[in-house]
Design an enzyme around this catalytic site. Sequence first.
Site, mmCIF file in Angstrom:
data_model
loop_
_atom_site.group_PDB
_atom_site.id
_atom_site.type_symbol
_atom_site.label_atom_id
_atom_site.label_comp_id
_atom_site.label_asym_id
_atom_site.label_seq_id
_atom_site.Cartn_x
_atom_site.Cartn_y
_atom_site.Cartn_z
ATOM 1 N N PRO A 23 72.540 44.439 64.058
ATOM 2 C CA PRO A 23 73.971 44.228 64.307
ATOM 3 C C PRO A 23 74.756 44.153 62.997
ATOM 4 O O PRO A 23 74.320 43.499 62.049
ATOM 5 C CB PRO A 23 74.001 42.883 65.047
ATOM 6 C CG PRO A 23 72.691 42.230 64.760
ATOM 7 C CD PRO A 23 71.708 43.326 64.510
ATOM 8 N N CYS A 25 78.803 43.579 61.811
ATOM 9 C CA CYS A 25 80.233 43.360 62.062
ATOM 10 C C CYS A 25 81.037 44.453 61.371
ATOM 11 O O CYS A 25 80.776 44.789 60.211
ATOM 12 C CB CYS A 25 80.678 42.028 61.470
ATOM 13 S SG CYS A 25 80.204 40.626 62.454
ATOM 14 N N ALA A 57 77.868 41.019 66.020
ATOM 15 C CA ALA A 57 78.162 39.678 66.530
ATOM 16 C C ALA A 57 79.495 39.710 67.281
ATOM 17 O O ALA A 57 80.524 40.070 66.718
ATOM 18 C CB ALA A 57 78.239 38.700 65.367
ATOM 19 N N GLN A 100 75.108 41.870 70.401
ATOM 20 C CA GLN A 100 74.759 40.532 69.939
ATOM 21 C C GLN A 100 75.884 39.572 70.336
ATOM 22 O O GLN A 100 77.045 39.802 69.972
ATOM 23 C CB GLN A 100 74.589 40.542 68.417
ATOM 24 C CG GLN A 100 74.035 39.241 67.879
ATOM 25 C CD GLN A 100 73.999 39.210 66.369
ATOM 26 O OE1 GLN A 100 75.015 39.448 65.718
ATOM 27 N NE2 GLN A 100 72.849 38.900 65.793
ATOM 28 N N TYR A 182 75.706 30.240 61.994
ATOM 29 C CA TYR A 182 76.733 30.158 63.044
ATOM 30 C C TYR A 182 76.384 29.016 64.005
ATOM 31 O O TYR A 182 75.442 28.261 63.756
ATOM 32 C CB TYR A 182 76.903 31.534 63.709
ATOM 33 C CG TYR A 182 77.420 32.543 62.699
ATOM 34 C CD1 TYR A 182 78.663 32.358 62.083
ATOM 35 C CD2 TYR A 182 76.650 33.622 62.282
ATOM 36 C CE1 TYR A 182 79.123 33.236 61.107
ATOM 37 C CE2 TYR A 182 77.103 34.509 61.305
ATOM 38 C CZ TYR A 182 78.347 34.300 60.722
ATOM 39 O OH TYR A 182 78.800 35.153 59.743
ATOM 40 N N ARG A 230 68.068 36.251 67.781
ATOM 41 C CA ARG A 230 67.943 36.294 66.317
ATOM 42 C C ARG A 230 68.098 34.884 65.781
ATOM 43 O O ARG A 230 69.056 34.182 66.128
ATOM 44 C CB ARG A 230 69.043 37.190 65.751
ATOM 45 C CG ARG A 230 68.807 37.619 64.344
ATOM 46 C CD ARG A 230 69.869 38.599 63.869
ATOM 47 N NE ARG A 230 69.248 39.661 63.108
ATOM 48 C CZ ARG A 230 69.853 40.360 62.161
ATOM 49 N NH1 ARG A 230 71.117 40.150 61.879
ATOM 50 N NH2 ARG A 230 69.225 41.291 61.498
ATOM 51 N N ARG A 326 71.824 47.956 56.041
ATOM 52 C CA ARG A 326 72.522 48.701 54.987
ATOM 53 C C ARG A 326 71.963 50.096 54.769
ATOM 54 O O ARG A 326 72.721 51.041 54.519
ATOM 55 C CB ARG A 326 72.501 47.885 53.688
ATOM 56 C CG ARG A 326 73.417 46.672 53.761
ATOM 57 C CD ARG A 326 73.117 45.667 52.695
ATOM 58 N NE ARG A 326 71.799 45.067 52.854
ATOM 59 C CZ ARG A 326 71.297 44.126 52.067
ATOM 60 N NH1 ARG A 326 72.011 43.683 51.067
ATOM 61 N NH2 ARG A 326 70.098 43.626 52.293
HETATM 62 C C1 FNR Z 1 75.453 42.370 58.684
HETATM 63 N N1 FNR Z 1 74.553 41.465 59.242
HETATM 64 C C2 FNR Z 1 74.804 40.908 60.461
HETATM 65 N N2 FNR Z 1 73.879 40.115 61.066
HETATM 66 C C3 FNR Z 1 74.062 39.667 62.321
HETATM 67 O O1 FNR Z 1 73.188 38.979 62.849
HETATM 68 N N3 FNR Z 1 75.214 39.965 62.992
HETATM 69 C C4 FNR Z 1 76.197 40.720 62.444
HETATM 70 O O2 FNR Z 1 77.204 41.027 63.104
HETATM 71 C C5 FNR Z 1 76.017 41.158 61.117
HETATM 72 N N4 FNR Z 1 77.001 41.856 60.465
HETATM 73 C C6 FNR Z 1 76.710 42.555 59.303
HETATM 74 C C7 FNR Z 1 77.624 43.488 58.779
HETATM 75 C C8 FNR Z 1 77.261 44.259 57.681
HETATM 76 C C9 FNR Z 1 78.220 45.298 57.164
HETATM 77 C C10 FNR Z 1 76.005 44.091 57.068
HETATM 78 C C11 FNR Z 1 75.578 44.923 55.885
HETATM 79 C C12 FNR Z 1 75.120 43.130 57.546
HETATM 80 C C13 FNR Z 1 73.217 41.309 58.641
HETATM 81 C C14 FNR Z 1 72.325 42.490 59.024
HETATM 82 O O3 FNR Z 1 72.133 42.571 60.408
HETATM 83 C C15 FNR Z 1 70.950 42.388 58.330
HETATM 84 O O4 FNR Z 1 70.266 41.277 58.813
HETATM 85 C C16 FNR Z 1 71.065 42.281 56.813
HETATM 86 O O5 FNR Z 1 72.004 43.212 56.302
HETATM 87 C C17 FNR Z 1 69.716 42.517 56.139
HETATM 88 O O6 FNR Z 1 69.214 43.794 56.479
HETATM 89 P P1 FNR Z 1 69.323 45.054 55.463
HETATM 90 O O7 FNR Z 1 70.757 45.365 55.241
HETATM 91 O O8 FNR Z 1 68.628 44.636 54.193
HETATM 92 O O9 FNR Z 1 68.597 46.163 56.205
#
Ligand code: FNR
Length: 360
Positions: A23, A25, A57, A100, A182, A230, A326
């Site tokens: 997920p 945002c 989220a 989520q 959260y 999560r 990412r």
């Molecule tokens: C996130 N992450 C995130 N996690 C989550 O639980 N809900 C969310 O809405 C978000 N939003 C979000 C936006 C953006 C732009 C990023 C880059 C990250 C965290 C994401 O799901 C993930 O757990 C982390 O980015 C680590 O994974 P990567 O990026 O290393 O693959």
Amino acid sequence: MSLLFTPRAVGPLTLKNRIVVAPMCQYSAVDGVPQPWHAQHVARMALSGAGLVVIEATGVEAAGRISWADVGLWNDEQEAAFARILRDICTYSDTPIGIQLGHAGRKASTNPPWIDHGGPAPADQAWETVSASALAYRDGWHVPTALDAAGMDRVVEAFAQATRRADRAGFDLVELHAAHGYLLTQFLSPLSNARTDDYGGALENRMRFPLRVAQAVRDAWPRTKALGVRFNGSDWTEGGITVEEAQVFGRALHDMGYDYLHLTSGGNVATARIPGDLPGYQVPFAEAVKAAAPEATVMAVGMIVTPGQAEDLLVAGQADLIAVARAVLDDPNWGHHAATALGRPEALPLPYERAGVERW
Ligand code: FNR
């Protein structure tokens, strides 16, 4: 034969491979309603070659959004907008789409990250926040009101209602957001929960409200669809959530009928030092929870960047699924490229295949 590309059951859902788009945002909603930006983002992720996409989220009530630009699922307009997005995507993609559901608690009422570094929203856009205790996330942030019995009932009901809306909108899966500092983490962690009633103190008490929410979501979500959660393996701060506590929480959720456990960390303490640029830095949390609940489906996330790394951790049994955030923004064909890298040609959508070349 690549394990990453071996189908995997997640409760009643079978994924074509073990890659999940985490997920993310987008901070691009208007009054909680997803916009064309969300439609293209979800579509792009659905075509990435992943086996599952989980939408960002989503606030179960207006006060539960992180920022004023977050999506929500507490009214008919939001439900209809999500339903439209899903209806369009399923005309060209069979990738299951989840959502989520969360509540930001004391970390709500902020700006999007690109305005004032995502700090508290200005007075004309701010709202009252709630939490386990009246402890601000950091200096200068809103001081939340500690939820009383009626407030807790309201939030539980909001989660149940949003879950029913997610079902009606056509989602294949719900992921309960109990991570990243959260609201549900705020109850779980001793660093944000100073309550002296049945909801604070020992782990059994700190889990009580998150488990009430989890049960309400479980009850509201059909058994024919997949449900996951999560949560944090660590706050990365002395005195915070421990991996042993995460094991107990994970086991309880598995026993409640959650189809997967998704291990992440951090976000509850602004000053925590997180080794966030280390490859696979959160994988040990997934591995620990897998050890405590071997029959559970466990998802790992965090700096899983290369297909080989993903394959190796699955082969080592550290997790059953991997989520990518990412890296798939950087390369929206990450799943297709992973397939090629692991010797498993994966078909691109037909209009993108070279078959059309003769017609140029
Ligand atoms: C996130 N992450 C995130 N996690 C989550 O639980 N809900 C969310 O809405 C978000 N939003 C979000 C936006 C953006 C732009 C990023 C880059 C990250 C965290 C994401 O799901 C993930 O757990 C982390 O980015 C680590 O994974 P990567 O990026 O290393 O693959």
